[in-house]
Enzyme design. Structure first.
Site, PDB file in Angstrom:
ATOM      1  CG  ASN A   1      -0.217  -0.131   2.501  1.00 57.11           C
ATOM      2  OD1 ASN A   1       0.505   0.779   2.874  1.00 57.11           O
ATOM      3  ND2 ASN A   1      -0.369  -1.258   3.186  1.00 57.11           N
TER       4      ASN A   1
ATOM      5  CG  ASP B   1      -7.438  -3.810   6.187  1.00 56.50           C
ATOM      6  OD1 ASP B   1      -7.001  -3.798   7.342  1.00 56.50           O
ATOM      7  OD2 ASP B   1      -7.635  -2.770   5.516  1.00 56.50           O
TER       8      ASP B   1
ATOM      9  CE  LYS C   1       7.544 -13.662 -13.065  1.00 55.99           C
ATOM     10  NZ  LYS C   1       8.409 -13.337 -14.173  1.00 55.99           N
TER      11      LYS C   1
ATOM     12  CG  ASP D   1      -8.187  -5.288  13.715  1.00 55.84           C
ATOM     13  OD1 ASP D   1      -7.164  -4.813  14.262  1.00 55.84           O
ATOM     14  OD2 ASP D   1      -9.131  -4.599  13.289  1.00 55.84           O
ATOM     15  CB  ILE D   2      -2.295  -6.561  14.512  1.00 54.24           C
ATOM     16  CG1 ILE D   2      -1.951  -7.625  13.458  1.00 54.24           C
ATOM     17  CG2 ILE D   2      -1.210  -6.493  15.591  1.00 54.24           C
ATOM     18  CD1 ILE D   2      -0.630  -7.428  12.726  1.00 54.24           C
TER      19      ILE D   2
ATOM     20  CG  PHE E   1      -2.827   6.394  12.544  1.00 54.66           C
ATOM     21  CD1 PHE E   1      -2.043   6.074  13.637  1.00 54.66           C
ATOM     22  CD2 PHE E   1      -2.656   7.633  11.942  1.00 54.66           C
ATOM     23  CE1 PHE E   1      -1.094   6.967  14.123  1.00 54.66           C
ATOM     24  CE2 PHE E   1      -1.717   8.538  12.406  1.00 54.66           C
ATOM     25  CZ  PHE E   1      -0.936   8.199  13.501  1.00 54.66           C
TER      26      PHE E   1
ATOM     27  CE  LYS F   1     -10.253   1.594  10.711  1.00 52.83           C
ATOM     28  NZ  LYS F   1      -9.047   2.051  10.046  1.00 52.83           N
TER      29      LYS F   1
ATOM     30  CE  LYS G   1      -9.669  -1.251  13.689  1.00 49.27           C
ATOM     31  NZ  LYS G   1      -8.624  -2.001  12.998  1.00 49.27           N
TER      32      LYS G   1
END
Ligand SMILES: Cc1cc2nc3c(=O)[nH]c(=O)nc-3n(C[C@H](O)[C@H](O)[C@H](O)COP(=O)(O)O)c2cc1C
Length: 401
Positions: A209, A278, A287, A304-305, A320, A334, A338
């Protein structure tokens, strides 16, 4: 929160690496330090006082017998008004003089007559460094409360390889900031995960990302400067991580989860600034061949850590939320899903992969604080200030209940 107009006495002694002091002055001034350079006679053989005077914006001092400056008591006056004395580079000879309280030039007088902290960044040939006399001197000075930064291992000016190189200038600057800043996080342990994860699809390709890790590194530096005991778990980042901060590297979700689990015990605060995938691809061992016109990659949701850490219940957790739209609603959702203590919400187009950020902080009670758009370095200090306020309040509440 960022130190402004802090006065530092920068001592320069007779080492071949004295040329690096020119760049160090530039870095210190960038951090708003007022830099007063004091050189030894030998240092002037290695770099011109004119260069250091031009860069520091102040006359360079060397001669203890010069009556032109101040009230003629510069050998004690200067260090009384300074927050810090930093010797970079420090020669073996100067370290030996300090150990025995010798005061035969302006710089050694200032060190002896100081009340402020003394930081020493040694630079010398490996044999000089390893000499038992030097090592004995260092033990004595450390017992006296003098702080050493480096030296580091590497190739030396003489061509030899080993310990003795002046530590990198960013590390010296970070330590100077730490020693001239209020240590509001002293005794607090913080784990910060940062950067992007890279998830392999096959041995040659991966999904990642746009996170640069800049905000996370800025937060780690701010926390360190404010006195926290910082551990970083770093994914892919373009931002240099200071040598002085304990760092564990992690390439993907699995490695990041393992590294966080391994280091989370005994932490007081966890800041999840990493952009962790995620969804994870199923990895092909070989390959993927370019035979089909279209191919599809199947992704499975990852664990989800942050949520897992928050569920432990004994750590103050900060997350964040990088969103494209509905910032506040998504961030609040969130916090609830969480069960975290604080969230830092930002719109992707305003912050991600940029040097500036505009963030909104929301706590468990849904109290909202908007921070103005500014450099991530400044935003990081403001975020740490809010974390400190909220964390202190929660810890106090726990003690009182
Ligand atoms: C070319 C050259 C390079 C030197 N480099 C270093 C050095 O990197 N570190 C060191 O401790 N001494 C070094 N020295 C020796 C010091 O300059 C010498 O011990 C001097 O007396 C130090 O004075 P000061 O501590 O008052 O600055 C070097 C000497 C020469 C001639």
């Amino acid at each position: 929160m960022i130190p402004i107009n802090k006065k530092i006495i920068l001592g320069v002694t007779g080492s071949i690496s004295a040329y690096k002091t020119a760049e160090l002055i530039r870095l210190l001034r960038k951090e708003q330090f007022f830099v007063q350079v004091v050189m030894t006679k030998a240092a002037k053989e290695f770099i011109s006082p004119l260069t250091l005077q031009a860069l520091s914006g102040n006359p360079v001092l060397e001669n203890i017998w010069d009556t032109k400056e101040g009230n003629g008591m510069e050998h004690i006056n200067l260090s009384r008004t300074a927050q810090l004395i930093l010797i970079a580079p420090a020669s073996a000879n100067f370290i030996a003089k300090l150990t025995h309280g010798i005061a035969d030039d302006l710089l050694s007088n200032l060190c002896l007559a100081r009340k402020c902290p003394l930081l020493i960044a040694p630079a010398m040939n490996i044999e000089m460094w390893e000499n038992p006399a030097t090592q004995r001197n260092i033990v004595t000075l450390k017992q006296d409360g003098v702080v050493f930064i480096g030296p580091e291992h590497g190739e030396q000016a003489c061509g030899e390889i080993g310990f003795g190189r002046l530590v990198n200038l960013d590390t010296i600057t970070l330590e100077a900031l730490k020693f001239s800043t209020n240590q509001s996080f002293k005794g607090i342990k913080i784990l910060i995960s940062l950067g992007a994860t890279v998830e392999n699809i096959d041995p040659a390709r991966a999904i990642t990302n746009m996170s640069s890790g800049k905000m996370g590194v800025s937060l780690a530096k701010a926390a360190y400067i404010l006195g926290a005991d910082v551990t970083i778990v770093a994914g892919k980042t373009t931002e240099p991580i200071p040598d002085g901060i304990h760092t564990v590297h992690a390439q993907n979700h699995i490695e990041m989860f393992a590294a966080i689990n391994k280091n989370i015990d005994n932490q007081d605060i966890y800041i999840s600034a990493a952009a962790i995938s995620d969804y994870l691809p199923f990895v092909n061992n070989k390959k993927i061949k370019k035979t089909e016109t279209t191919i599809s990659v199947t992704l499975k949701k990852s664990e989800d850590i942050l949520k897992a850490v928050a569920s432990k219940g004994n750590i103050f957790t900060v997350g964040f939320a990088a969103e494209s739209e509905d910032l506040i609603e998504n961030a609040k959702e969130k916090i609830l899903s969480k069960n975290i203590d604080l969230i830092i919400a930002n719109l992707i187009h305003e912050s991600m992969n940029q040097s500036m950020a505009k963030v909104t902080m929301i706590n468990k009670n849904f109290e909202i604080l908007d921070l103005p758009k500014s450099e991530k370095k400044e935003v990081a200090f403001k975020i740490m200030e809010q974390i400190h306020k909220t964390y202190s309040k929660e810890v106090l509440n726990e003690h009182n209940s």
